[in-house]
Design a protein around this motif. Structure first.
Motif, short mmCIF file in Angstrom:
data_model
loop_
_atom_site.label_atom_id
_atom_site.label_comp_id
_atom_site.label_asym_id
_atom_site.label_seq_id
_atom_site.Cartn_x
_atom_site.Cartn_y
_atom_site.Cartn_z
N VAL A 245 0.84 -1.21 0.00
CA VAL A 245 0.00 0.00 0.00
C VAL A 245 0.87 1.25 0.00
N ALA A 246 1.91 1.25 0.83
CA ALA A 246 2.80 2.41 0.90
C ALA A 246 3.48 2.65 -0.44
N ALA A 247 3.96 1.56 -1.11
CA ALA A 247 4.62 1.70 -2.40
C ALA A 247 3.63 2.20 -3.46
N PHE A 248 2.40 1.68 -3.41
CA PHE A 248 1.37 2.11 -4.36
C PHE A 248 1.03 3.59 -4.15
N ALA A 249 0.96 4.01 -2.89
CA ALA A 249 0.67 5.42 -2.59
C ALA A 249 1.76 6.33 -3.15
N LEU A 250 3.02 5.92 -3.01
CA LEU A 250 4.13 6.70 -3.56
C LEU A 250 4.03 6.80 -5.08
N LEU B 236 -4.56 -3.43 -7.29
CA LEU B 236 -3.61 -2.49 -7.90
C LEU B 236 -2.30 -2.45 -7.12
N ALA B 237 -2.39 -2.56 -5.78
CA ALA B 237 -1.18 -2.50 -4.96
C ALA B 237 -0.24 -3.66 -5.25
N GLU B 238 -0.82 -4.77 -5.75
CA GLU B 238 0.00 -5.93 -6.07
C GLU B 238 0.68 -5.80 -7.43
N ARG B 239 0.31 -4.79 -8.22
CA ARG B 239 0.82 -4.66 -9.59
C ARG B 239 1.79 -3.49 -9.72
N GLN B 240 2.69 -3.39 -8.81
CA GLN B 240 3.66 -2.30 -8.87
C GLN B 240 4.49 -2.40 -10.16
N GLY B 241 4.73 -1.23 -10.78
CA GLY B 241 5.58 -1.21 -11.95
C GLY B 241 4.88 -1.51 -13.25
N THR B 242 3.57 -1.79 -13.23
CA THR B 242 2.87 -2.08 -14.49
C THR B 242 2.36 -0.79 -15.10
N ALA C 130 -0.54 -0.12 -15.80
CA ALA C 130 -1.87 0.23 -15.29
C ALA C 130 -1.83 1.30 -14.21
N VAL C 131 -0.70 1.50 -13.56
CA VAL C 131 -0.64 2.42 -12.42
C VAL C 131 -0.93 3.86 -12.85
N GLU C 132 -0.38 4.28 -14.01
CA GLU C 132 -0.59 5.67 -14.42
C GLU C 132 -2.06 5.95 -14.70
N ASP C 133 -2.70 5.04 -15.48
CA ASP C 133 -4.13 5.24 -15.72
C ASP C 133 -4.91 5.18 -14.41
N ALA C 134 -4.54 4.25 -13.53
CA ALA C 134 -5.24 4.10 -12.25
C ALA C 134 -5.16 5.38 -11.43
N ALA C 135 -3.99 6.01 -11.43
CA ALA C 135 -3.81 7.23 -10.64
C ALA C 135 -4.79 8.31 -11.09
N HIS C 136 -4.87 8.54 -12.41
CA HIS C 136 -5.76 9.58 -12.92
C HIS C 136 -7.23 9.22 -12.70
N LEU C 137 -7.55 7.93 -12.89
CA LEU C 137 -8.94 7.51 -12.73
C LEU C 137 -9.38 7.55 -11.26
N LEU C 138 -8.50 7.13 -10.36
CA LEU C 138 -8.85 7.16 -8.94
C LEU C 138 -9.02 8.60 -8.45
N TYR C 139 -8.16 9.49 -8.92
CA TYR C 139 -8.26 10.89 -8.53
C TYR C 139 -9.57 11.50 -9.09
#
Length: 631
Positions: free
Chosen positions: A513-518, A584-590, A592-601
């Protein structure tokens, strides 16, 4: 005016403004079910004229030289079908007659019509807007007003049949009162009973018995045949009701006085009648209405309590009470203030300040007794005037403890109004704050994801939906040693309070979770100040909260809209117990993270009632994600 035609230098014909014409039509056809009201309104106007002259005469005694005392006379001629209401008050100049009797600017006509369209209750509204003069046309084919301004050596007349125009001209002084106004009604054929002595006496005693000016009736041709003669007698003595002992006043007398002094025709919820003695002597007769006055939220926030000095009317806007008690109606009569005090000096007068403090104390005390002993009745008072009383929590810190006793709130418990005393009595183990949520409506607040963690722990949250809530709650230090804390600001600090079901949901590993938050923070940049795990969320994936210091999210929005300022970057909180966040927290480095960040926000902004900051980008990313999932 729509049209002006000069007939002679001294005589003019004017067309009523369109709104006044509309009002006259309504008066005749729709507004009143009880036509008796017209006489009440004419008497009320006459009393106001007497009180205005009484006040002016304090500094200009020559205005009442030779005056035999203020009086209202009702002159009745049943045989001729004629009725007159005569006063020896201030009178009107020619321009004042034109402005007061024919123009929307002075009459309050438009405001009355707007309210009437909503409430369809003319009797309840008429006294509030100063348009009562026009009610004469409910019973009269023609109205003639003759007036001479006090101190003037000219007199004027105003006449109209109420069908579109009025005539204004000069008249001989012999036809006018020495000072004051005579309103004469040529009664309609079906309204001649209003010129009968018995009818007039009944109406005066029912509606105007406590007008603070004596009322007499003068009957022309009383009796039959050769025995017919003119007859004059007094109907009321003009005694001030507020000077009488409480035990000598009947409930119906209070209600009638309330209607006269406040322009309100509901039943008052609370009557406060007393005489203060000691360092300052003054009499008080005040009422708490049961319905909201039409001007309750006017920007000027003026009160409607009349100030008298030894029964001489001084002002109706002397600011005796604070603006957050502006719903009160009634009279305060001082024995100590000087009669010739100016309105400017009133506001700095220490005697008036002491009176204001004492009267405010009494009002708050009596409201507190009602809240304690008549909870259902008080709930109606709070429903009507709570938003105004809460202004005092912001404006009057020295009154805050008294107002906290009166304050009532809707909460997440959902069982009606709750007091702060009730709230504190039901605190959960380890709960150290009084939680609140701000929003535009109760339903909108209850739908907020910020409440989820509090609901899951059975924590009660105040639902604050009045605009003033955003301001007083920030300046109030707390209640009973417990600070007020917004559910959408700062860290939730809920970890020390157990979930009601006794279970802790599956949570993603803290390191993931901490890594995903960063990673989210890196993508979102300065749009957020921080991304962190949330204890306030239970079922939603994300939410936005305000930093610990500064303004609550809703307060900042109100300030930003009003002053055109940009808002502080919020904190994005993610729910480590939500299946999407765990995945999402399990998929660090994929990718999907960039799209997820914008969509979650963007999702968090939508949950706040706002659009994503870039709707086109949000839609494109959502489209791309859905194609991957279902393509």
């Amino acid at each position: 005016m729509d049209e002006t035609k000069h007939e002679t230098p001294a005589q003019e014909t004017h067309a009523f403004e369109a709104e006044v014409s509309r009002l006259l039509h309504l008066m005749v056809h729709a507004v009143y079910s009880n036509k008796d009201i017209f006489l009440r309104e004419l008497i009320s106007n006459a009393a106001d004229a007497c009180e205005k002259l009484r006040y002016l005469a304090v500094s200009e005694p020559g205005l009442i030289e030779g005056h035999e005392g203020f009086r209202i006379t009702i002159e009745a001629d049943a045989k001729a079908g004629r009725l007159s209401v005569i006063d020896n008050g201030i009178g009107m100049s020619r321009d004042e007659m034109k402005d007061n009797l024919g123009t929307i600017a002075r009459s309050g006509t438009k405001a009355f019509l707007d309210q009437l369209a909503e409430k369809k209750d003319g009797q309840a509204l008429i006294g509030q807007f100063g348009v009562g003069f026009y009610s004469a046309f409910m019973v009269a084919d023609k109205v003639r007003v003759v007036s001479r301004k006090a101190g003037s050596d000219v007199a004027h007349e105003w006449t109209s049949d109420g069908k579109g125009t009025f005539h204004l001209g000069d008249i001989d002084l012999a036809e006018a009162p020495v000072a004051g106004t005579r309103v004469t009604l040529e009664l309609m054929d079906d309204a001649t009973a209003f010129a009968e002595e018995g009818t007039i006496e009944r109406i005066v005693r029912e509606y105007s018995a406590h007008v603070p000016v004596p009322i007499s009736i003068h009957v022309i041709g009383a009796g039959d045949g050769e025995d017919a003669k003119d007859e004059t007698r007094e109907l009321t003595d003009g005694a001030a009701l507020w000077m009488k002992p409480k035990s000598a006043v009947k409930p119906e007398e209070y209600k009638e006085f309330y209607g006269n002094v406040g322009g309100m025709w509901d039943d008052p919820t609370l009557t406060i009648h007393y005489r203060a003695e000691g360092r300052h002597e003054y009499s008080v007769l005040l009422f708490v209405p049961s319905m909201k006055p039409f001007d309750l939220f006017d920007p000027d926030r003026r009160g409607r309590v009349k100030l008298y000095v030894r029964r001489v009317f001084i002002a109706d806007d002397a600011e005796i009470l604070p603006a957050w008690l502006r719903f009160m109606r009634g009279v305060v009569d001082s024995e100590d203030l000087p009669l010739n005090i100016s309105r400017e000096m009133l506001q700095q007068n220490p005697v008036l300040e002491a009176i204001a403090k004492g009267v405010t104390n009494r009002i708050l005390s009596d409201l507190a007794k009602m809240a304690e002993n008549e909870a259902e009745t008080y709930a109606k008072v709070w429903e009507a005037f709570g938003a105004v009383l809460k202004e005092g929590l912001y404006e009057a810190p020295d009154r805050r403890d008294d107002l906290f006793k009166l304050a009532r709130f809707h909460t997440t418990r959902g069982d009606g109004w709750r007091s702060l005393k009730d709230y504190v009595a039901d605190l959960k183990e380890n709960q150290t704050a009084i939680y609140y949520a701000l929003g535009e409506s109760k339903d909108a607040v209850l739908a907020s994801p910020h409440l989820e963690g509090y609901k899951a722990r059975g924590l009660e949250v105040l639902l604050l939906t009045d605009p003033v809530d955003a301001f007083w709650v920030r300046t109030a230090l707390g209640y009973d040693g417990k600070p007020f804390k917004s559910v959408s600001q700062g860290s939730a600090d809920l970890d020390q309070i157990a979930l009601e079901d006794g279970k802790d949901e599956d949570t993603a590993p803290a390191a993931d979770v901490a890594a995903f938050a960063l990673a989210l923070k890196e993508v979102l940049g300065d749009r957020v100040t921080e991304v962190r795990a949330s204890s306030r969320l239970a079922t939603s994936a994300v939410c936005l909260v305000a930093p610990d210091y500064g303004l609550d999210r809703r307060t900042e929005k109100l300030v930003a809209r009003g002053e055109g300022q940009s808002m502080t970057a919020p904190i994005l909180e993610i729910n480590p117990r939500h299946e999407l966040i765990r995945s999402l927290a399990e998929r660090q480095g994929t990718d999907a993270v960039e799209d997820a960040a914008h969509l979650l926000y963007g999702q968090a902004r939508i949950l706040e009632g706002e659009a994503p900051d870039d709707p086109n980008d949000f839609a494109a990313r959502l489209d791309r994600l859905m194609q991957k999932a279902f393509g």
